[in-house]
Design a protein around this motif. Structure first.
Motif, PDB file in Angstrom:
ATOM      1  N   TYR A  34      32.345 -27.192  -2.934  1.00 16.54           N
ATOM      2  CA  TYR A  34      32.798 -27.639  -4.251  1.00 16.54           C
ATOM      3  C   TYR A  34      31.928 -28.792  -4.766  1.00 16.54           C
ATOM      4  CZ  TYR A  34      36.930 -24.727  -3.680  1.00 16.54           C
ATOM      5  OH  TYR A  34      37.766 -23.659  -3.516  1.00 16.54           O
ATOM      6  N   PRO A  47      34.274 -20.708  -7.064  1.00 17.80           N
ATOM      7  CA  PRO A  47      35.256 -20.760  -8.140  1.00 17.80           C
ATOM      8  C   PRO A  47      36.331 -21.805  -7.831  1.00 17.80           C
ATOM      9  CG  PRO A  47      35.552 -18.775  -6.830  1.00 17.80           C
ATOM     10  CD  PRO A  47      34.312 -19.443  -6.337  1.00 17.80           C
ATOM     11  N   LEU A  48      36.689 -22.547  -8.850  1.00 21.14           N
ATOM     12  CA  LEU A  48      37.728 -23.564  -8.687  1.00 21.14           C
ATOM     13  C   LEU A  48      39.100 -22.917  -8.840  1.00 21.14           C
ATOM     14  CD1 LEU A  48      36.135 -26.426 -10.779  1.00 21.14           C
ATOM     15  CD2 LEU A  48      36.312 -26.296  -8.311  1.00 21.14           C
ATOM     16  N   THR A  49      40.067 -23.474  -8.174  1.00 26.62           N
ATOM     17  CA  THR A  49      41.422 -22.944  -8.266  1.00 26.62           C
ATOM     18  C   THR A  49      42.015 -23.300  -9.616  1.00 26.62           C
ATOM     19  OG1 THR A  49      42.296 -24.935  -7.244  1.00 26.62           O
ATOM     20  CG2 THR A  49      41.839 -23.088  -5.795  1.00 26.62           C
ATOM     21  N   LYS A  50      42.695 -22.380 -10.208  1.00 23.48           N
ATOM     22  CA  LYS A  50      43.313 -22.599 -11.518  1.00 23.48           C
ATOM     23  C   LYS A  50      44.667 -23.284 -11.374  1.00 23.48           C
ATOM     24  CE  LYS A  50      40.043 -20.429 -13.615  1.00 23.48           C
ATOM     25  NZ  LYS A  50      39.018 -21.199 -14.249  1.00 23.48           N
ATOM     26  N   VAL A  51      45.381 -22.984 -10.302  1.00 22.68           N
ATOM     27  CA  VAL A  51      46.710 -23.557 -10.091  1.00 22.68           C
ATOM     28  C   VAL A  51      46.568 -24.779  -9.193  1.00 22.68           C
ATOM     29  CG1 VAL A  51      49.021 -23.097  -9.183  1.00 22.68           C
ATOM     30  CG2 VAL A  51      47.753 -21.283 -10.304  1.00 22.68           C
ATOM     31  N   GLN A  52      46.969 -25.909  -9.704  1.00 22.78           N
ATOM     32  CA  GLN A  52      46.889 -27.133  -8.911  1.00 22.78           C
ATOM     33  C   GLN A  52      48.038 -27.207  -7.908  1.00 22.78           C
ATOM     34  OE1 GLN A  52      44.331 -29.231  -9.018  1.00 22.78           O
ATOM     35  NE2 GLN A  52      43.378 -27.930 -10.556  1.00 22.78           N
TER      36      GLN A  52
END
Length: 155
Positions: A34, A47-52
């Motif tokens: 990351y 890819p970054l996570t959309k849901v924190q």
């Protein structure tokens, strides 16, 4: 705590993988992390996570989301009445196909016409057979012995 089911989901040995520290370092080099980009793949970023917050149960029960959602449909999936077979139930068939009653009536009328035709043919045949016979002709054996009409006339 490590568990065999966590290492091999479902207990299938085919899914069982053992990763070493060197393998993870190689993955970091190929795909990057990351914080830094990949050295092997140009322009690739993880890819970054959309849901924190991954706790979906708590999220869906929260007031903010519950106020926006429409109420759930709690109706039972079962029918109120029993389904009827239109091939066996004429009323249901008539509801599905309004022309069915006309077809059925035409079929009944056609059957009656056919029966009347058969009766007329049989009357013609019996009239031909019912010729007046002389008693002495029956006695002489000139008429077929198996003929019921001849036997009745002889008596």
């Amino acid at each position: 705590h490590m568990n065999v089911l966590r290492l091999a989901p479902g207990g299938h040995v085919g899914r069982f993988c053992i990763w070493t520290n060197g393998a993870f370092r190689d993955l970091d080099e190929i795909f990057g992390t990351y914080r830094r980009a990949s050295s092997v793949k140009s322009g690739f970023r993880l890819p970054l996570t959309k849901v924190q917050n991954p706790d979906l149960k708590r999220l869906l029960r929260s007031e903010e989301i519950a106020s926006v959602l429409r109420p759930s449909n709690r109706r039972c999936g079962r029918r109120a009445t029993q389904r009827k077979n239109p091939l066996k139930n004429p009323r249901v068939m008539a509801r599905l196909n309004p022309h069915y009653s006309t077809l059925k009536r035409n079929k009944v009328l056609e059957d009656e016409r056919n029966i009347n035709k058969k009766l007329k043919k049989s009357e013609v045949v019996t009239k031909v057979v019912e010729k007046p016979l002389k008693k002495d002709a029956v006695k002489a054996g000139k008429v077929a012995r198996g003929s019921k009409v001849a036997q009745k006339r002889a008596k």
